[in-house]
Design an enzyme around this catalytic site. Structure first.
Site, PDB file in Angstrom:
ATOM      1  N   ARG A 293       0.801  -1.234   0.000  1.00 36.86           N
ATOM      2  CA  ARG A 293       0.000   0.000   0.000  1.00 36.86           C
ATOM      3  C   ARG A 293       0.833   1.282   0.000  1.00 36.86           C
ATOM      4  NH1 ARG A 293      -3.681  -1.242   4.964  1.00 36.86           N
ATOM      5  NH2 ARG A 293      -2.001  -2.716   5.383  1.00 36.86           N
TER       6      ARG A 293
ATOM      7  N   ALA B 294      37.580  48.417  -8.808  1.00 38.48           N
ATOM      8  CA  ALA B 294      36.382  47.728  -9.287  1.00 38.48           C
ATOM      9  C   ALA B 294      36.557  47.232 -10.716  1.00 38.48           C
ATOM     10  CB  ALA B 294      35.179  48.670  -9.216  1.00 38.48           C
TER      11      ALA B 294
END
Ligand code: UD1
Ligand code: CA
Length: 457
Positions: free
Chosen positions: A15, A421
């Site tokens: 099941r 950066a």
């Protein structure tokens, strides 16, 4: 008499509609069978046997303890037939505690009560009073309330179906009775199975002392047969863990939205927000906040730490006063040292982030040793992988990295260096200097925007 334990685990669990043997279905990420094995740890047992059948290799592979004997039941002809397979392995002066691998919450206290209530030569049977007995074996008693038999649902008469005292499937039987009675079992019943429960009426017929003990509550004897029952048992388990932790002082914003799949140790003033999942061994120091939807697996967290919403942390150490997230991913082998700050959309792998250092936005830091007071600008990436090998990045104290920088490892950014950066940095950067590695900005004085050309004649 010595006590051995026999766990019935041969059933397929039809099941569940799953290829996984039923006893390996998980509650709190742990197989049902392992829940039972953990529970019997505290009992004075001399041997443990597991009857396996369906998915045998998987069951054997899942059992880690070498002291357990696995006994095969090739075809599943019923619980009596299952126990019979163990007879060659049992000693006559043993008594056997029979458990089911799909009843995960049975408590050591209840089992001890059954063991202590049952004299050596007697048979002990664990029963329970349940609101809804449908599907279970009923305990039939006579007018003097003495136990007479166990009748399975499918064999029960209408009147017997009203009985609310049921068989938990758990019993304690001396080996000589098993040897005598099991080979004589008949399968002339509704399921054409050899029922272990038929030994109950045999004991009554032969006037062998039969002790019934009632389980403490309905939940500890719950058996799992369907996905719905599995989910219900998961919630029951989680609610119980949540209650236990709150009793010890943990603040859970909503105990119904908390999942623990391992062990948590914590100090005072820890608050856990909703939908948090804890796995493995998790330790949290005092005055910490764990935000909503956070997943922690094998994590050690210090004091006064904040883990903000939607962060995922695994195999890592987060020291005192760190702040992590929201939306941070901290992968295995990472140590965040005191007061480090990891912000949103940042991934850290196998790296040390030094004291007071910050990686606040949109970065990947992998295989990196970072010193103290480092500031990593938004969008900084360590290029730690050349497609074949991984390389290390060393970022010394007080380094400042501008946004959108790529650090090509192996590389060392020396103490106090500043990176402009947008740089792609592939060589070591010297102490206390500004390093730029990007195209120089130029402006063309005589340049003009193109004009739209007139069409036509
Ligand atoms: C069994 C009991 C029932 C009890 C219920 C409690 C019998 C005949 N019935 O019913 O009285 O109320 O448990 O949950 O015992 N197994 C094997 N080999 C087999 C058959 C079963 O190892 O051939 C194992 C299963 O894997 C499971 C356990 O035995 O772990 C119980 O089997 P299951 O078929 O679930 O029994 P129930 O019908 O629930
Ligand atoms: Ca059955």
């Amino acid at each position: 008499m010595n006590l051995c334990v026999l766990i019935l685990a041969a059933g397929k669990g039809t099941r569940m509609y799953s290829n996984l043997p039923k006893v390996l279905q998980l509650i709190a990420k742990k197989p049902l069978l392992q829940h039972v094995l953990d529970t019997i740890q505290s009992l004075p047992t001399s041997a443990t046997f597991i009857i396996y059948g369906y998915g045998g290799d998987q069951v054997k592979a899942a059992i880690k303890s070498p002291s357990i004997t696995c006994v095969e039941q090739k075809e599943q002809f019923g619980t009596g037939h299952a126990v019979m397979q163990s007879l060659p392995f049992l000693k006559d002066d043993d008594r056997v505690l029979i458990l089911a691998g799909d009843v995960p919450f049975i408590s050591a206290e209840t089992l001890s009560r059954l063991i202590n209530a049952t004299p050596d030569q007697a048979i002990g049977w664990l029963t329970a009073q349940v609101k809804n007995p449908v599907g279970l074996g009923r305990i039939v008693r006579d007018a003097l309330n003495q136990p007479v038999a166990i009748v399975e649902e499918k064999d029960a008469r209408e009147k017997q179906k009203n009985i609310h005292e049921i068989n938990t499937g758990i019993c304690l039987i001396p080996v000589p009775y098993l040897r005598r009675w099991l080979p004589e079992l008949k399968n002339n019943n509704a399921q054409k199975e050899y029922y272990l429960t038929d030994l109950f009426s045999r004991a009554v017929a032969e006037q062998i002392p039969l002790i019934t003990v009632e389980a403490a509550n309905e939940t500890e004897i719950l058996g799992i047969n369907t996905p719905v029952q599995l989910a219900e048992c998961e919630r029951l388990y989680q609610r119980r863990q949540a209650d236990l932790l709150m009793t010890k002082g943990l603040t859970l914003i909503d105990p119904a939205r908390f999942d623990i799949r391992g062990e948590l140790t914590f100090s005072h003033d820890v608050t856990i927000d909703i939908n948090v999942i804890l796995e493995g061994i998790v330790t949290i120091g005092h005055s910490c906040y764990i935000g909503p939807n956070v997943c922690l697996k094998n994590v050690t967290i210090g004091d006064q730490v904040k883990i903000e919403a939607n962060s995922v942390i695994e195999d890592a150490i987060i020291e005192n006063e760190c702040v992590v997230g929201p939306f941070a991913r901290i992968r295995p082998g990472t140590v965040l040292h005191e007061k480090a700050k990891i912000g949103n959309f940042v991934e850290i792998k196998k790296s040390h982030i030094g004291k007071n250092s910050k990686v606040n936005h949109l970065s990947y830091v992998g295989d990196t040793l970072m010193g103290e007071h480092v500031n990593v600008g938004a969008g900084t990436i360590t290029c730690n992988y050349d497609g074949v090998n991984k390389f290390q990045t060393i970022i010394e104290n007080d380094v400042f990295i501008g946004s959108n920088t790529a650090l090509v490892a192996p590389i060392t950014l020396e103490e106090g260096s500043t990176i402009g950066a947008g740089s792609v940095v592939a060589r070591n950067t010297p102490k206390h200097k500004l390093t730029l590695a990007r195209a120089r900005q130029t402006t063309l004085d005589n340049w003009q925007r193109p004009k739209k050309q007139e069409k036509g004649n």
